[in-house]
Design a protein around this motif. Structure first.
Motif, PDB file in Angstrom:
ATOM      1  N   ASP A   1       0.861  -1.177   0.000  1.00 41.16           N
ATOM      2  CA  ASP A   1       0.000   0.000   0.000  1.00 41.16           C
ATOM      3  C   ASP A   1       0.899   1.228   0.000  1.00 41.16           C
ATOM      4  N   LEU A   2       1.045   1.854  -1.165  1.00 41.04           N
ATOM      5  CA  LEU A   2       1.997   2.955  -1.294  1.00 41.04           C
ATOM      6  C   LEU A   2       1.625   4.152  -0.428  1.00 41.04           C
ATOM      7  N   ALA A   3       0.336   4.371  -0.209  1.00 43.56           N
ATOM      8  CA  ALA A   3      -0.081   5.488   0.627  1.00 43.56           C
ATOM      9  C   ALA A   3       0.326   5.291   2.086  1.00 43.56           C
ATOM     10  N   ALA A   4       0.573   4.046   2.479  1.00 43.41           N
ATOM     11  CA  ALA A   4       0.957   3.757   3.864  1.00 43.41           C
ATOM     12  C   ALA A   4       2.449   3.942   4.108  1.00 43.41           C
ATOM     13  N   LEU A   5       3.223   4.120   3.039  1.00 41.40           N
ATOM     14  CA  LEU A   5       4.663   4.294   3.188  1.00 41.40           C
ATOM     15  C   LEU A   5       4.988   5.749   3.499  1.00 41.40           C
ATOM     16  N   PRO A   6       5.852   6.022   4.458  1.00 46.89           N
ATOM     17  CA  PRO A   6       6.332   7.396   4.655  1.00 46.89           C
ATOM     18  C   PRO A   6       6.991   7.916   3.376  1.00 46.89           C
ATOM     19  N   ALA A   7       6.848   9.194   3.107  1.00 45.32           N
ATOM     20  CA  ALA A   7       7.306   9.760   1.835  1.00 45.32           C
ATOM     21  C   ALA A   7       8.804   9.584   1.620  1.00 45.32           C
ATOM     22  N   ASP A   8       9.593   9.588   2.699  1.00 46.56           N
ATOM     23  CA  ASP A   8      11.042   9.541   2.557  1.00 46.56           C
ATOM     24  C   ASP A   8      11.633   8.182   2.895  1.00 46.56           C
ATOM     25  N   VAL A   9      10.811   7.135   2.927  1.00 48.73           N
ATOM     26  CA  VAL A   9      11.332   5.833   3.313  1.00 48.73           C
ATOM     27  C   VAL A   9      12.187   5.217   2.208  1.00 48.73           C
ATOM     28  N   THR A  10      12.018   5.644   0.969  1.00 53.01           N
ATOM     29  CA  THR A  10      12.921   5.302  -0.123  1.00 53.01           C
ATOM     30  C   THR A  10      13.231   6.580  -0.886  1.00 53.01           C
ATOM     31  N   ASP A  11      14.195   6.496  -1.807  1.00 50.50           N
ATOM     32  CA  ASP A  11      14.467   7.631  -2.696  1.00 50.50           C
ATOM     33  C   ASP A  11      13.929   7.357  -4.097  1.00 50.50           C
ATOM     34  N   LEU A  12      12.978   6.429  -4.207  1.00 56.72           N
ATOM     35  CA  LEU A  12      12.396   6.078  -5.495  1.00 56.72           C
ATOM     36  C   LEU A  12      11.233   7.015  -5.836  1.00 56.72           C
ATOM     37  N   PRO A  13      11.052   7.326  -7.124  1.00 52.34           N
ATOM     38  CA  PRO A  13       9.889   8.132  -7.538  1.00 52.34           C
ATOM     39  C   PRO A  13       8.627   7.272  -7.660  1.00 52.34           C
ATOM     40  N   LEU A  14       8.150   6.774  -6.522  1.00 49.77           N
ATOM     41  CA  LEU A  14       6.983   5.900  -6.501  1.00 49.77           C
ATOM     42  C   LEU A  14       5.702   6.713  -6.571  1.00 49.77           C
ATOM     43  N   PRO A  15       4.610   6.126  -7.075  1.00 45.39           N
ATOM     44  CA  PRO A  15       3.312   6.803  -6.994  1.00 45.39           C
ATOM     45  C   PRO A  15       2.950   7.059  -5.533  1.00 45.39           C
ATOM     46  N   PRO A  16       2.166   8.090  -5.262  1.00 43.40           N
ATOM     47  CA  PRO A  16       1.840   8.407  -3.874  1.00 43.40           C
ATOM     48  C   PRO A  16       0.802   7.488  -3.254  1.00 43.40           C
ATOM     49  N   ASP A  17       0.067   6.749  -4.084  1.00 39.38           N
ATOM     50  CA  ASP A  17      -0.978   5.894  -3.531  1.00 39.38           C
ATOM     51  C   ASP A  17      -1.207   4.704  -4.447  1.00 39.38           C
ATOM     52  N   GLY A  18      -2.171   3.889  -4.077  1.00 42.21           N
ATOM     53  CA  GLY A  18      -2.466   2.682  -4.835  1.00 42.21           C
ATOM     54  C   GLY A  18      -1.702   1.485  -4.312  1.00 42.21           C
ATOM     55  N   LEU A  19      -1.975   0.334  -4.907  1.00 43.42           N
ATOM     56  CA  LEU A  19      -1.300  -0.904  -4.525  1.00 43.42           C
ATOM     57  C   LEU A  19      -0.252  -1.269  -5.565  1.00 43.42           C
ATOM     58  N   LEU A  20       0.916  -1.639  -5.074  1.00 45.16           N
ATOM     59  CA  LEU A  20       1.978  -2.144  -5.922  1.00 45.16           C
ATOM     60  C   LEU A  20       1.998  -3.657  -5.764  1.00 45.16           C
ATOM     61  N   LEU A  21       1.626  -4.372  -6.825  1.00 45.05           N
ATOM     62  CA  LEU A  21       1.552  -5.835  -6.782  1.00 45.05           C
ATOM     63  C   LEU A  21       2.815  -6.413  -7.410  1.00 45.05           C
ATOM     64  N   LEU A  22       3.490  -7.271  -6.663  1.00 44.03           N
ATOM     65  CA  LEU A  22       4.742  -7.883  -7.101  1.00 44.03           C
ATOM     66  C   LEU A  22       4.512  -9.363  -7.368  1.00 44.03           C
ATOM     67  N   PHE A  23       4.861  -9.795  -8.576  1.00 39.05           N
ATOM     68  CA  PHE A  23       4.684 -11.184  -9.001  1.00 39.05           C
ATOM     69  C   PHE A  23       6.048 -11.789  -9.312  1.00 39.05           C
TER      70      PHE A  23
ATOM     71  N   PRO B   1      -3.896   2.012  -9.214  1.00 39.61           N
ATOM     72  CA  PRO B   1      -4.109   3.313  -8.570  1.00 39.61           C
ATOM     73  C   PRO B   1      -5.278   3.275  -7.591  1.00 39.61           C
ATOM     74  N   ALA B   2      -5.213   4.108  -6.577  1.00 40.88           N
ATOM     75  CA  ALA B   2      -6.277   4.182  -5.570  1.00 40.88           C
ATOM     76  C   ALA B   2      -7.603   4.503  -6.239  1.00 40.88           C
ATOM     77  N   GLY B   3      -8.639   3.807  -5.820  1.00 40.93           N
ATOM     78  CA  GLY B   3      -9.980   4.044  -6.352  1.00 40.93           C
ATOM     79  C   GLY B   3     -10.302   3.275  -7.613  1.00 40.93           C
ATOM     80  N   THR B   4      -9.356   2.521  -8.152  1.00 41.14           N
ATOM     81  CA  THR B   4      -9.604   1.752  -9.366  1.00 41.14           C
ATOM     82  C   THR B   4     -10.461   0.527  -9.040  1.00 41.14           C
ATOM     83  N   PRO B   5     -11.560   0.309  -9.759  1.00 45.25           N
ATOM     84  CA  PRO B   5     -12.359  -0.906  -9.522  1.00 45.25           C
ATOM     85  C   PRO B   5     -11.532  -2.158  -9.817  1.00 45.25           C
ATOM     86  N   VAL B   6     -11.658  -3.152  -8.973  1.00 46.18           N
ATOM     87  CA  VAL B   6     -10.899  -4.387  -9.144  1.00 46.18           C
ATOM     88  C   VAL B   6     -11.835  -5.574  -8.976  1.00 46.18           C
TER      89      VAL B   6
END
Length: 284
Positions: A73-95, A114-119
Motif C-alpha cells: 500500500d503505497l499510501a501507507a509508506l512514509p514519503a522519505d522511506v525510499t528515494d524512489l519516484p513511486l506513486p503516492p498511492d495505490g497498490l503495488l503488486l509484485l509477481f 491506482p487508488a480508487g480503481t475498480p478491481v
C-alpha cells in the motif's frame, strides 16, 4: 540490534575502521547510502501491505504469468522511506516465481493499481495453467500475512563494485577496500531481519554473488531488447537503473533464493511498470 538507520551507519563506520579501512574511505562509502523500506511478517512496525492474496486486479489487466508475492500500500509508506519516484498511492503488486530460469528478465512482473480503481478478485492459481502439482505445492509455501515496515538504510555490499555515480570508486575488480567495507556492512546489526524480507529501494543482494544483481537485470533486459521482446529503449548503463524490490524468500525448498525487480529510473517516474525486469538467484 540498532533501531535507527543512522545508528547502523555509525556502527558500520566503527566496524570498517576497526578492519583497517581509512576513515576517509569509509566516509566516502557512506555517501552512497540509500534509504529503503524493509518489510517482514515479524516486528511491531506499521502494516503497509501483505504477503500473498487475495489477488485483486482491474478487469482490463490480464492474468499475470507468475504468482502474486506481495502487495504494498503505497499510501501507507512514509514519503522519505525510499528515494524512489513511486506513486503516492495505490497498490503495488509484485509477481514472481523464484526458480524461473530466464535470460530475458521475465521471472516476474509488477502491476500498479491506482487508488480508487475498480478491481475484481482473480484466481490466485491462474498462473499455473498446466496444473503442475509440484508448482502448486511450492506456491503453497509462499508467505502469507501482513507486512510490517521498518525504515532502513542500504549500502553497496558487493565486493566487485560498479557504481558510475561514485567516480572515486575504482574500476573492476573493485575498490581496494571493497571486500572489507562490504564485510563490515554485513556484520553491522540491522534494525530488521533479513530472512524472508521484502525490500523496496536501496541496493540489491544475493546469497552467493559478489556483484550487484541489478547488473544481471540490465544484461537480461539488453538481451530481451536485442531479441525484439521489449518496446522502447533499454540503457546499458547500470546508473540509469534502480532496484524497485528485493525478496529473500527463506521458505522451505527455496532457502537462499532471492528475487530482484529492477527498472530504469525514467520508466519508474513515468509509471511504466510494464517495463520492470525481474531476475532471481537460487543456489539449491
Amino acid at each position: 540490534m540498532t533501531s535507527e538507520p543512522s545508528d547502523r551507519l555509525t556502527s558500520f563506520r566503527a566496524e570498517a575502521i576497526e578492519r583497517g579501512v581509512p576513515a576517509e574511505d569509509v566516509d566516502r562509502w557512506t555517501t552512497l547510502a540509500r534509504p529503503c523500506a524493509t518489510m517482514t511478517l515479524r516486528g511491531d512496525g506499521p502494516v503497509v501491505g501483505r504477503f500473498g492474496g487475495p489477488l485483486l486486479l482491474p478487469a482490463d489487466v490480464p492474468d499475470q504469468p507468475h504468482p502474486l508475492v506481495a502487495s504494498v500500500d503505497l499510501a501507507a509508506l512514509p514519503a522519505d522511506v525510499t528515494d524512489l519516484p513511486l506513486p503516492p498511492d495505490g497498490l503495488l503488486l509484485l509477481f514472481a516465481w523464484p526458480e524461473d530460469e530466464t535470460c530475458y528478465g521475465d521471472a516476474g512482473s509488477v502491476v500498479h493499481v491506482p487508488a480508487g480503481t475498480p478491481v475484481v478478485e482473480r484466481d490466485g492459481n491462474a498462473w499455473n495453467g498446466s496444473g503442475f502439482e509440484e508448482y502448486e505445492e511450492m506456491f503453497g509455501r509462499f508467505p502469507e500475512g501482513p507486512l510490517r515496515l521498518t525504515a532502513d538504510v542500504s549500502l553497496p555490499h558487493h565486493h566487485l563494485v560498479e557504481l558510475a555515480e561514485a567516480p572515486w570508486v575504482e574500476s573492476l575488480p573493485g575498490h581496494p577496500h571493497a571486500e572489507k567495507l562490504t564485510s563490515a556492512w554485513d556484520r553491522t546489526p540491522s534494525s530488521s531481519d533479513f530472512r524472508g524480507s521484502l525490500q523496496l529501494g536501496g541496493y540489491s543482494a544475493e546469497e552467493v554473488v559478489d556483484v550487484d544483481p541489478v547488473t544481471g537485470v540490465v544484461s537480461d533486459a539488453l538481451r530481451a531488447s536485442d531479441a525484439g521482446k521489449v518496446d522502447g529503449p533499454v540503457s546499458s548503463d547500470v546508473a540509469d537503473w534502480v532496484l524497485l524490490a528485493d525478496w529473500h524468500t527463506d521458505i522451505e525448498g527455496w532457502e537462499g533464493a532471492s528475487v530482484h525487480w529492477a527498472v530504469q529510473r525514467d520508466d519508474l517516474a513515468a509509471r511504466r511498470f510494464d517495463r520492470v525486469f525481474v531476475t532471481c538467484c537460487w543456489n539449491p
